[in-house]
Enzyme design. Structure first.
Site, PDB file in Angstrom:
ATOM      1  N   ASP A 157      -2.055   4.847 -16.422  1.00 12.24           N
ATOM      2  CA  ASP A 157      -2.446   4.032 -17.575  1.00 12.24           C
ATOM      3  C   ASP A 157      -1.422   2.925 -17.780  1.00 12.24           C
ATOM      4  O   ASP A 157      -0.269   3.016 -17.331  1.00 12.24           O
ATOM      5  CB  ASP A 157      -2.512   4.907 -18.847  1.00 12.24           C
ATOM      6  CG  ASP A 157      -3.146   4.169 -20.021  1.00 12.24           C
ATOM      7  OD1 ASP A 157      -2.827   4.519 -21.166  1.00 12.24           O
ATOM      8  OD2 ASP A 157      -3.949   3.232 -19.795  1.00 12.24           O
ATOM      9  N   ASN A 158      -1.838   1.844 -18.466  1.00  2.00           N
ATOM     10  CA  ASN A 158      -0.914   0.803 -18.957  1.00  2.00           C
ATOM     11  C   ASN A 158      -0.190   0.008 -17.884  1.00  2.00           C
ATOM     12  O   ASN A 158       0.936  -0.450 -18.102  1.00  2.00           O
ATOM     13  CB  ASN A 158       0.148   1.431 -19.879  1.00  2.00           C
ATOM     14  CG  ASN A 158      -0.450   2.296 -20.933  1.00  2.00           C
ATOM     15  OD1 ASN A 158      -0.171   3.496 -20.996  1.00  2.00           O
ATOM     16  ND2 ASN A 158      -1.273   1.715 -21.781  1.00  2.00           N
ATOM     17  N   LYS A 177       6.929   4.231 -19.319  1.00  2.00           N
ATOM     18  CA  LYS A 177       6.442   3.341 -18.229  1.00  2.00           C
ATOM     19  C   LYS A 177       7.500   3.162 -17.130  1.00  2.00           C
ATOM     20  O   LYS A 177       7.139   2.954 -15.986  1.00  2.00           O
ATOM     21  CB  LYS A 177       6.015   1.991 -18.813  1.00  2.00           C
ATOM     22  CG  LYS A 177       5.012   2.131 -19.973  1.00  2.00           C
ATOM     23  CD  LYS A 177       3.906   3.156 -19.695  1.00  2.00           C
ATOM     24  CE  LYS A 177       3.211   3.617 -20.957  1.00  2.00           C
ATOM     25  NZ  LYS A 177       2.355   4.833 -20.732  1.00  2.00           N
ATOM     26  N   GLU A 197      -6.086  -0.136 -25.318  1.00  2.00           N
ATOM     27  CA  GLU A 197      -6.902   0.649 -26.243  1.00  2.00           C
ATOM     28  C   GLU A 197      -7.095  -0.038 -27.594  1.00  2.00           C
ATOM     29  O   GLU A 197      -6.158  -0.532 -28.198  1.00  2.00           O
ATOM     30  CB  GLU A 197      -6.295   2.051 -26.451  1.00  2.00           C
ATOM     31  CG  GLU A 197      -4.829   2.103 -26.770  1.00  2.00           C
ATOM     32  CD  GLU A 197      -3.953   2.291 -25.551  1.00  2.00           C
ATOM     33  OE1 GLU A 197      -4.374   1.904 -24.452  1.00  2.00           O
ATOM     34  OE2 GLU A 197      -2.841   2.789 -25.687  1.00  2.00           O
ATOM     35  N   ASP A 217       0.919   8.694 -17.996  1.00  4.19           N
ATOM     36  CA  ASP A 217       0.744   8.014 -19.288  1.00  4.19           C
ATOM     37  C   ASP A 217       1.968   8.233 -20.167  1.00  4.19           C
ATOM     38  O   ASP A 217       1.875   8.287 -21.392  1.00  4.19           O
ATOM     39  CB  ASP A 217      -0.519   8.544 -19.977  1.00  4.19           C
ATOM     40  CG  ASP A 217      -0.936   7.660 -21.146  1.00  4.19           C
ATOM     41  OD1 ASP A 217      -1.653   8.158 -22.036  1.00  4.19           O
ATOM     42  OD2 ASP A 217      -0.529   6.486 -21.178  1.00  4.19           O
TER      43      ASP A 217
HETATM   44  O1  LIG Z   1       4.615   4.240 -24.465  1.00  3.67           O
HETATM   45  C1  LIG Z   1       3.468   4.627 -24.242  1.00  3.67           C
HETATM   46  N1  LIG Z   1       3.241   5.875 -23.844  1.00  3.67           N
HETATM   47  C2  LIG Z   1       4.336   6.795 -23.554  1.00  3.67           C
HETATM   48  C3  LIG Z   1       4.970   7.458 -24.787  1.00  3.67           C
HETATM   49  C4  LIG Z   1       6.119   8.308 -24.279  1.00  3.67           C
HETATM   50  C5  LIG Z   1       5.828   9.767 -24.373  1.00  3.67           C
HETATM   51  C6  LIG Z   1       6.448  10.568 -23.318  1.00  3.67           C
HETATM   52  C7  LIG Z   1       5.931  11.684 -22.778  1.00  3.67           C
HETATM   53  C8  LIG Z   1       6.756  12.282 -21.789  1.00  3.67           C
HETATM   54  C9  LIG Z   1       6.538  13.471 -21.082  1.00  3.67           C
HETATM   55  C10 LIG Z   1       7.475  13.905 -20.183  1.00  3.67           C
HETATM   56  N2  LIG Z   1       8.596  13.200 -19.960  1.00  3.67           N
HETATM   57  C11 LIG Z   1       8.844  12.060 -20.633  1.00  3.67           C
HETATM   58  C12 LIG Z   1       7.910  11.598 -21.559  1.00  3.67           C
HETATM   59  S1  LIG Z   1       7.941  10.209 -22.581  1.00  3.67           S
HETATM   60  C13 LIG Z   1       2.304   3.723 -24.473  1.00  3.67           C
HETATM   61  C14 LIG Z   1       2.496   2.537 -25.195  1.00  3.67           C
HETATM   62  C15 LIG Z   1       1.430   1.669 -25.437  1.00  3.67           C
HETATM   63  C16 LIG Z   1       1.641   0.407 -26.199  1.00  3.67           C
HETATM   64  C17 LIG Z   1       0.992  -0.762 -25.778  1.00  3.67           C
HETATM   65  C18 LIG Z   1       1.180  -1.947 -26.488  1.00  3.67           C
HETATM   66  C19 LIG Z   1       2.011  -1.971 -27.602  1.00  3.67           C
HETATM   67  F1  LIG Z   1       2.173  -3.112 -28.289  1.00  3.67           F
HETATM   68  C20 LIG Z   1       2.657  -0.805 -28.007  1.00  3.67           C
HETATM   69  C21 LIG Z   1       2.466   0.379 -27.314  1.00  3.67           C
HETATM   70  C22 LIG Z   1       0.141   1.994 -24.979  1.00  3.67           C
HETATM   71  C23 LIG Z   1      -0.052   3.166 -24.264  1.00  3.67           C
HETATM   72  O2  LIG Z   1      -1.299   3.489 -23.789  1.00  3.67           O
HETATM   73  C24 LIG Z   1       1.008   4.018 -23.991  1.00  3.67           C
HETATM   74  O3  LIG Z   1       0.763   5.146 -23.248  1.00  3.67           O
HETATM   75 MG   LIG Z   2      -1.135   4.970 -22.321  1.00  7.20          MG
END
Ligand SMILES: O=C(NCCCCc1cc2ccncc2s1)c1cc(-c2ccc(F)cc2)cc(O)c1O
Ligand SMILES: [Mg+2]
Length: 214
Positions: A169-170, A144, A199, A141
């Site tokens: 996810d996603n 992406k 979500e 998660d």
């Molecule tokens: O980017 C998302 N999730 C990742 C955040 C990046 C955090 C990280 C953790 C980590 C740990 C270790 N190494 C590197 C990393 S980088 C995310 C985005 C959307 C979304 C959907 C539609 C939209 F219009 C706008 C956002 C929905 C979701 O469910 C998501 O999970």
């Molecule tokens: Mg997600």
């Protein structure tokens, strides 16, 4: 000074959830995201699919890539058997700090190890740093575009065993096309798509569940 969305989410947990009651923490976050502000938690609809996979796998070791504020961390950990361990990676220090407080409020601190840093750096260190042999369940998660390289890295580091489950996810929104292409066509995985919604919205999204065949 202006608070951040994770800070406002934590405040909602501390106001509306009961200390030591993980399900009330999950409920408080879902209510906040439905009634106040959208946030990128896996959410209640996909969360039910996550719950059913966790219950079915009954994992002793779990890796979560992407903690954010700890919603799915708490959701998963609340379903784990007594001696199970969940390691969760978060890149953003501010989000990690909020997640630690959400996890503490839920009373799940002894089941969860939150590690700050990048998946690409930490995956190769899992065995030596945490005494992990293999993961029974991995919840992807995070970024992406890291799902595919990190899955290959977990294979190379011997962190997956015959029967390990990857739950991503996603896979539709925002989407992980290269990961889906690989995992659905690889002879080393058996995959299944659970159609749902992004979500707290009506947009399509879903979870891809894949069994590593060894
Ligand atoms: O980017 C998302 N999730 C990742 C955040 C990046 C955090 C990280 C953790 C980590 C740990 C270790 N190494 C590197 C990393 S980088 C995310 C985005 C959307 C979304 C959907 C539609 C939209 F219009 C706008 C956002 C929905 C979701 O469910 C998501 O999970
Ligand atoms: Mg997600």
């Amino acid at each position: 000074t202006q608070t951040t969305r994770p800070q406002r989410m934590l405040a909602a947990v501390q106001k509306n959830a009961t200390r030591g009651d993980p399900r009330s923490v999950v409920k408080a976050i879902d209510q906040f995201c439905r009634q106040k502000e959208w946030a990128m938690n896996v959410g209640d609809e996909k969360g039910c699919i996550l719950d059913s996979v966790v219950t079915e796998v009954n994992p002793a070791t779990v890796l979560e890539l992407g903690t954010y504020c700890g919603y799915s961390t708490v959701r998963i950990a609340s379903l784990l058997p007594p001696d199970a361990k969940l390691i969760t990676l978060e890149f953003n220090p501010h989000n990690a700090a909020i997640a630690r407080q959400v996890i503490a409020w839920a009373g799940l601190g002894d089941k969860i190890q939150l590690v700050e840093g990048a998946s690409g750096d930490w995956i190769p260190k899992m065995k030596e740093k945490f005494g992990i042999e293999t993961f029974d369940l991995v919840f992807l998660d995070h970024w992406k575009d890291r799902y595919l390289p990190d899955t290959k890295l977990m294979e190379e580091c011997g962190l997956l065993r015959k029967g390990s489950i990857l739950l991503a996810d996603n896979v539709i929104s925002p989407g992980t096309p290269d990961y889906l292409e690989y995992i659905r066509n690889s002879p080393r995985y058996k995959s299944q798509y659970f159609r749902s919604h992004l979500e707290y919205t009506k947009a399509e999204d879903g979870l891809e569940k894949s069994v590593f065949l060894g």
